[in-house]
Enzyme design. Structure first.
Site, PDB file in Angstrom:
ATOM      1  N   GLY A 125       2.895  -4.165 -19.564  1.00 23.23           N
ATOM      2  CA  GLY A 125       3.450  -5.504 -19.636  1.00 23.23           C
ATOM      3  C   GLY A 125       4.008  -5.999 -18.317  1.00 23.23           C
ATOM      4  O   GLY A 125       4.148  -7.212 -18.107  1.00 23.23           O
TER       5      GLY A 125
ATOM      6  N   GLU B 150       8.014  10.124   5.539  1.00 21.94           N
ATOM      7  CA  GLU B 150       8.302   9.284   4.380  1.00 21.94           C
ATOM      8  C   GLU B 150       9.698   9.552   3.826  1.00 21.94           C
ATOM      9  O   GLU B 150      10.025   9.122   2.715  1.00 21.94           O
ATOM     10  CB  GLU B 150       7.243   9.497   3.299  1.00 21.94           C
ATOM     11  CG  GLU B 150       5.838   9.114   3.744  1.00 21.94           C
ATOM     12  CD  GLU B 150       4.799   9.275   2.653  1.00 21.94           C
ATOM     13  OE1 GLU B 150       5.184   9.544   1.491  1.00 21.94           O
ATOM     14  OE2 GLU B 150       3.603   9.138   2.950  1.00 21.94           O
TER      15      GLU B 150
END
Length: 360
Positions: A283, A311
């Site tokens: 959704g 990272e």
């Protein structure tokens, strides 16, 4: 007479021309192309032009999309034999002939389409910075188009006429992005909904891996800080998770799983077994997860602290029995949904996997 550019090599391929909204006349130019294995995937690996028997080119009138794309990719016209050639750089990273047969043309064209779709306010410098994530999303869209029909006999197959998109916007873009569509779709009664606005957080496909030692019946899970629990004011934003990460542009999902195991756990994985591939939150989240159980050797001392410094990853591994992990799932101690799902999937399929490993 309008300016003409002679597009060569990767830029002259049909898919690239379509993505950039171009057509033109084919011509033959002197020279040969070397290097450029990842042209259009990264900005610094376009082929170079050397002396040779000749190459095909396409003469086009450059539009704004092509000019923008060339700036994003760091391409500038060079004059050869009276033609302004675009699609090459001064020096190639390789002296091998440009590998037209193996070059990822579909992926390069999809990245070009994303650059063409990008809002006008996004600068070429910004799009250049976003190229790695554009590549992740481009590859995700290609895999999405190739997805088999899901839902079995319960879900009626749908086609492009069942969805009407009247506007597309991208109100935010950074490492990730937010896409906004105004749309209507066919209803179960046969008509169409009113036009509604929907937004999706675009992150791209990822792999999820649970290393499993079938001899010791052990698994490895990892622990790391996560922003989302912290945003939610969860007092425990360090989560237990499976090994996971984005699928890079041009990388297979299996290769991504093995790479992430090395980066996050210094672990080499043997055979991979696909588990429950799925949309975790369809959704709102534009992400598809490829879940795997990977065969690993997990003796005492296998865990440690790993992750890529580039990272800012700080990842601690934990080795435990599969039964212990299942107990944690049953007791509500695992807040990561994919980890719980893959642990339960392994329990259901364990004997089948053991039989496959034994060659039965």
């Amino acid at each position: 007479m309008s300016e003409q550019w002679a597009l060569v090599g990767p830029l002259a391929q049909p898919g690239m021309l379509r993505a950039l909204g171009l057509s033109g006349q084919v011509l033959r130019l002197p020279g040969r192309l070397i290097g450029g294995e990842r042209a259009g995937i990264v900005a610094d690996d376009w082929p170079a032009l050397q002396q040779g028997d000749g190459i095909d080119a396409v003469s086009v009138t450059p539009n704004q999309v092509l000019r923008r794309y060339a700036q994003v990719m760091g391409l500038a016209p060079i004059t050869v034999a009276g033609h302004r050639i675009v699609g090459v750089q001064v020096q190639a990273a390789s002296d091998a002939p440009w590998p037209v047969a193996d070059w990822p043309s579909d992926l390069a064209a999809e990245i070009a389409a994303l650059i063409a779709e990008a809002p006008a306010e996004q600068s070429t410098e910004f799009l250049n910075w976003r190229l790695p994530m554009l590549g992740v999303w481009a590859a995700s869209r290609l895999r999405g188009r190739a997805s088999p029909h899901s839902g079995g006999d319960l879900v009626v197959p749908r086609g492009p006429d069942d969805l009407r998109v009247t506007a597309r916007q991208q109100p935010f873009a950074g490492f990730f992005a937010v896409d906004r569509w105004d749309l209507s779709h066919r209803t179960f009664a046969g008509g169409f909904t009113p036009t509604v606005r929907r937004e999706g957080f675009v992150s791209g496909d990822a792999v999820v891996l649970l290393p499993w030692d079938p001899v010791r019946d052990r698994v490895m899970i990892i622990e790391q800080f996560r922003l989302i629990p912290a945003l939610r004011h969860d007092p425990q934003p360090w989560l237990l998770e499976p090994i996971a990460g984005r699928v890079d542009a041009g990388e297979s999902v299996e290769d991504a799983a093995r790479r992430e195991a090395l980066e996050e756990a210094d672990l080499r994985i043997g055979q991979l077994f696909p588990a429950v591939h799925h949309y975790p939150s369809p959704g709102t989240l534009a992400e598809y997860l490829y879940l795997f159980v990977g065969i690993a050797d997990l003796p005492d001392g296998s865990s440690g602290v790993h992750g890529l410094a580039s990272e800012t990853e700080d990842i601690r591994g934990h080795v435990l029995t599969h039964d212990a992990l299942l107990d944690m799932v049953s007791q509500g101690q695992i807040a990561n949904g994919p980890l719980a799902m893959i642990a339960l999937w392994l329990q259901v399929n364990k004997e089948r996997l053991r039989a496959e490993l034994a060659g039965d």
